[in-house]
Scaffold this active site. Structure first.
Site, PDB file in Angstrom:
ATOM      1  N   GLU A  26       0.816  -1.213   0.000  1.00  0.00           N
ATOM      2  CA  GLU A  26       0.000   0.000   0.000  1.00  0.00           C
ATOM      3  C   GLU A  26       0.858   1.275   0.000  1.00  0.00           C
ATOM      4  O   GLU A  26       0.591   2.215   0.743  1.00  0.00           O
ATOM      5  CB  GLU A  26      -0.961   0.008   1.186  1.00  0.00           C
ATOM      6  CG  GLU A  26      -1.934  -1.144   1.153  1.00  0.00           C
ATOM      7  CD  GLU A  26      -3.043  -1.059   2.195  1.00  0.00           C
ATOM      8  OE1 GLU A  26      -4.178  -1.399   1.851  1.00  0.00           O
ATOM      9  OE2 GLU A  26      -2.778  -0.672   3.331  1.00  0.00           O
TER      10      GLU A  26
ATOM     11  N   ASP B  90      -8.467  -9.283   2.999  1.00  0.00           N
ATOM     12  CA  ASP B  90      -8.357  -8.231   4.013  1.00  0.00           C
ATOM     13  C   ASP B  90      -9.505  -8.231   5.015  1.00  0.00           C
ATOM     14  O   ASP B  90     -10.416  -7.419   4.899  1.00  0.00           O
ATOM     15  CB  ASP B  90      -8.296  -6.860   3.308  1.00  0.00           C
ATOM     16  CG  ASP B  90      -7.895  -5.758   4.255  1.00  0.00           C
ATOM     17  OD1 ASP B  90      -7.484  -6.074   5.371  1.00  0.00           O
ATOM     18  OD2 ASP B  90      -7.987  -4.581   3.865  1.00  0.00           O
TER      19      ASP B  90
ATOM     20  N   GLU C 164     -13.478  -2.926  11.306  1.00  0.00           N
ATOM     21  CA  GLU C 164     -13.351  -2.129  10.084  1.00  0.00           C
ATOM     22  C   GLU C 164     -14.380  -2.539   9.046  1.00  0.00           C
ATOM     23  O   GLU C 164     -14.962  -1.688   8.368  1.00  0.00           O
ATOM     24  CB  GLU C 164     -11.934  -2.289   9.502  1.00  0.00           C
ATOM     25  CG  GLU C 164     -11.781  -1.638   8.135  1.00  0.00           C
ATOM     26  CD  GLU C 164     -10.392  -1.802   7.527  1.00  0.00           C
ATOM     27  OE1 GLU C 164      -9.504  -2.376   8.178  1.00  0.00           O
ATOM     28  OE2 GLU C 164     -10.202  -1.335   6.385  1.00  0.00           O
TER      29      GLU C 164
HETATM   30  C1  BDP Z   1      -6.596  -2.493   5.630  1.00  0.00           C
HETATM   31  C2  BDP Z   1      -6.950  -1.160   6.184  1.00  0.00           C
HETATM   32  C3  BDP Z   1      -5.823  -0.179   6.200  1.00  0.00           C
HETATM   33  C4  BDP Z   1      -4.598  -0.831   6.805  1.00  0.00           C
HETATM   34  C5  BDP Z   1      -4.265  -2.079   6.029  1.00  0.00           C
HETATM   35  C6  BDP Z   1      -3.165  -2.884   6.701  1.00  0.00           C
HETATM   36  O1  BDP Z   1      -8.014  -0.648   5.413  1.00  0.00           O
HETATM   37  O2  BDP Z   1      -6.239   0.934   6.939  1.00  0.00           O
HETATM   38  O3  BDP Z   1      -3.511   0.030   6.781  1.00  0.00           O
HETATM   39  O4  BDP Z   1      -5.354  -2.936   5.991  1.00  0.00           O
HETATM   40  O5  BDP Z   1      -3.500  -3.850   7.370  1.00  0.00           O
HETATM   41  O6  BDP Z   1      -7.493  -3.387   6.221  1.00  0.00           O
HETATM   42  O7  BDP Z   1      -2.000  -2.586   6.548  1.00  0.00           O
END
Ligand code: BDP
Length: 651
Positions: free
Chosen positions: A240, A313, A341
């Site tokens: 990311e 996720d 989340e």
């Molecule tokens: C996702 C989230 C994000 C996190 C990412 C992570 O949306 O905010 O930074 O995973 O786990 O679930 O690194």
């Protein structure tokens, strides 16, 4: 400075003071105040054949004894006895021996240095960065954790700011560590891979550069000078948009090992996350295995690969991540998400231990039958690989008076700890003991409310994403539905259409051998079971298959009717919670009863929002009518498409 600006600054300062005052913790959830008040003699014997954290409770002619190897073990014994007394299990002759399933039972806080909490729905960070240290609050936090066996805390967000390694922040971290130490909790930090350049001013953060290696060694030595029992680093790298070793043409192993070498002299560990994805993979669910399996055996023995329960996720339902079954020479640890989340934030009552256990109990078949995720990660399948074992849960804790935003969200924190201590406990037993300690032991209360908790995860799957649907959330906040979402310029594998692939023929992601071949990342017999539409579990059908709308399900309904049926069933279950809770008024204090009631109303209404959005949107593809035996959508699609929420931090 003009008068207007002076006034504005004064107002800002006043607001800051009000909002920064550490709150006094409320009555403590499942735990009465003070040290556990139990009647037993404590015997500490370092020669005992027990895990460091283990304990025994024995009734002897001299009376009841708690035996342990260490003070921390004895503390766990006291909390266990207190729990047994409070849940009616301490009578009769006791002969108990407990040792934790995992050595390290860790909360990951996604807290930022500006006190916001990423995906946090219970207020600002309890660490109060930049403000006076809230000693009592952190003590109470530590007591709650200790009472369920949690012994580690990663204080800051995985999207880590390099600043966390600045001297003043480290001194602050040391103060927090001092408060937690008596409760057996070790502090860990998330680190940013480019810290040597970003913070240290070096020209590079290449792990093969000797100056970079030296920078990390010195930083680690500085940390241990302040915190002798520091636990180690958690790292999100090349994921990311965050920096990582691949930026310099190196591998995850090269990056992790450099940090591991710096930490090794102090017995520190590196928890290196496997949550990686980039557009180069045809299926996001494939990428962790593609990147990590070839590196098996290349990591130092103080590195643990931290793997999310599912391959995408933290969705309401995913199959377990196939990576758990693909590395025998590298230590692995599960990462679970306690913060909701993707499960209605702190508005929905969703007890998460059934979801957690679904992953831990999954059989990977990597070393024959019984190679469950729990068996692998607790070190029993490949014992020689595991120097230490660990499990992580992303915390749902904030400054809200009830800590988690929803009274019942506390049960997932409690349950994570209990399950990490003993993976053999059932989700139901954990929920019951939480209810008994948090509310009352009266069965008129515990029985219906336990049913509610135990059904809540399936209800959420039904009303949000039944049958293997995933990631059809609104972009950005992940609260409500947005299966139609399109964002110009956004990566396609972030967007709902990538995941549901609805067209006039059917719906679902083809991960079979005719599609992305994700099924082959699983061992047999799972690969073949998942590969065939006839044998794939229906709860994962649209995860693995693109299924015709008219496909006949085991219920005899068509896929389309089954989708409508599941959304409807989810709403009805959520609605039934309101009547259950109404009956519970005599057993709960007015404040908590009202708070839960208000949230249950939101949950029921959100369930209808999900149904309205998904049934109408997918109906445009199926072209089939909503069956007469379910409630029909209420609000028109256009109205739903206009809903915009700004909930990124939701503090
Ligand atoms: C996702 C989230 C994000 C996190 C990412 C992570 O949306 O905010 O930074 O995973 O786990 O679930 O690194």
């Amino acid at each position: 400075m003009n008068r207007f600006m002076t006034l504005m600054m004064a107002i800002a300062a006043a607001v800051a003071i009000v909002s920064c005052a550490p709150r006094e913790p409320e009555a403590l959830l499942w735990l009465p105040g003070g040290d556990p008040d139990v009647e037993a003699d404590i015997v500490i014997d370092p020669a005992l054949d027990l895990h460091e954290d283990g304990f025994m409770i024995k009734d002897t002619p001299q009376g009841r004894q708690i035996l342990a190897k260490t003070d921390v073990g004895a503390m766990y014994g006291k909390y266990a006895l207190q729990r047994m007394e409070r849940t009616g299990k301490a009578s009769g002759v006791l002969d108990v021996r407990e040792e934790p399933s995992y050595d390290r039972r860790i909360l990951n806080h996604w807290d930022n240095l500006d006190n916001t909490v990423e995906r946090g729905y219970a207020g600002w960070s309890i660490w109060h960065w930049g403000e006076p240290v809230p000693v009592r609050l952190i003590e109470e936090y530590s007591r709650l954790n200790a009472s369920v066996g949690i012994n580690g805390s990663v204080l800051n967000n995985v999207n880590a700011s390099p600043e966390i390694l600045r001297r003043d922040y480290l001194e602050r971290v040391a103060q927090i560590a001092d408060i937690m130490r008596p409760y057996g909790i070790h502090v860990y930090l998330s680190v940013n891979f480019s810290s040597p350049a970003a913070l240290g001013g070096l020209p590079t953060s290449d792990p093969f550069d000797t100056e970079v290696q030296q920078w990390w060694k010195e930083k680690v030595s500085e940390i241990y000078g302040l915190i002798p029992d520091f636990g180690g680093f958690l790292v999100k790298a090349n994921s990311e948009g965050l920096p990582g070793p691949q930026d310099f043409g190196r591998t995850h192993a090269d990056g992790a090992n450099m940090l591991a070498d710096a930490l090794a002299p102090y017995d520190g560990i590196v928890m290196w996350r496997a949550f990686v994805y980039s557009p180069k993979s045809s299926d996001r669910a494939n990428q962790a295995v593609e990147e990590f399996e070839p590196l098996d055996g290349q990591f130092r023995d103080n590195v643990i690969i931290q793997i999310k329960n599912g391959p995408v996720d933290f969705q309401p339902r995913e199959p377990f991540s196939p990576l758990f079954g693909r590395m025998s020479k590298t230590a692995l640890m599960p990462e679970l998400q306690i913060t909701q989340e993707y499960l209605g934030f702190s508005n929905h009552l969703v007890y998460l231990v059934p979801l957690f256990k679904e992953c831990l109990d999954s059989d990977t078949y990597c070393s024959g039958e019984g190679s469950t995720v729990a068996a692998i990660t607790t070190g029993s399948v490949y014992p020689e690989t595991y120097k230490t074992t660990a499990i992580a849960g992303v915390a749902n804790i904030g400054r809200d008076a009830n800590w988690c935003g929803h009274e019942f969200a506390q049960s997932s924190w409690y349950g994570f700890g209990r399950m990490a201590w003993d993976t053999g406990l059932s989700a139901e037993d954990i929920a019951l003991e939480w209810l008994q300690q948090t509310f009352t032991s009266e069965t008129e209360f515990t029985e219906p409310v336990l049913d509610m908790m135990m059904s809540s995860r399936e209800a959420a799957v039904d009303y949000m994403m039944p049958l293997g649907f995933h990631h059809i959330f609104a972009w950005g906040h992940h609260y409500g539905p947005e299966p139609w979402c399109e964002i110009e310029g956004a990566r396609p594998d972030w967007l709902p259409k990538y995941y549901h692939k609805a067209d006039s023929l059917g719906v679902g992601f083809d991960r079979t051998r005719g599609g992305s071949c994700n099924v082959d990342q699983y061992h047999e017999p799972l690969a073949s079971i998942y590969n065939s539409i006839a044998t794939c579990p229906e709860d994962l059908l649209l995860w693995f298959h693109h299924v015709p709308w008219t496909h006949t399900m085991s219920s005899g309904r068509t896929l389309w009717d089954e989708i409508c049926f599941r959304y409807d069933r989810g709403i009805k279950t959520a609605r039934s919670y309101l009547s259950v809770w109404d009956e519970m008024k005599p057993y709960v204090d007015a404040e908590r009863w009202e708070a839960v009631r208000a949230k249950l109303e939101i949950q029921e209404s959100d369930a209808r929002w999900w149904r309205d959005a998904c049934v109408q949107y997918f109906g445009e593809f199926s072209g089939m009518p909503v069956p007469a035996y379910v409630e029909h959508p209420e609000r028109p699609l256009d109205e739903l498409k206009a809903i915009r929420l700004d909930m990124k931090h939701h503090n």
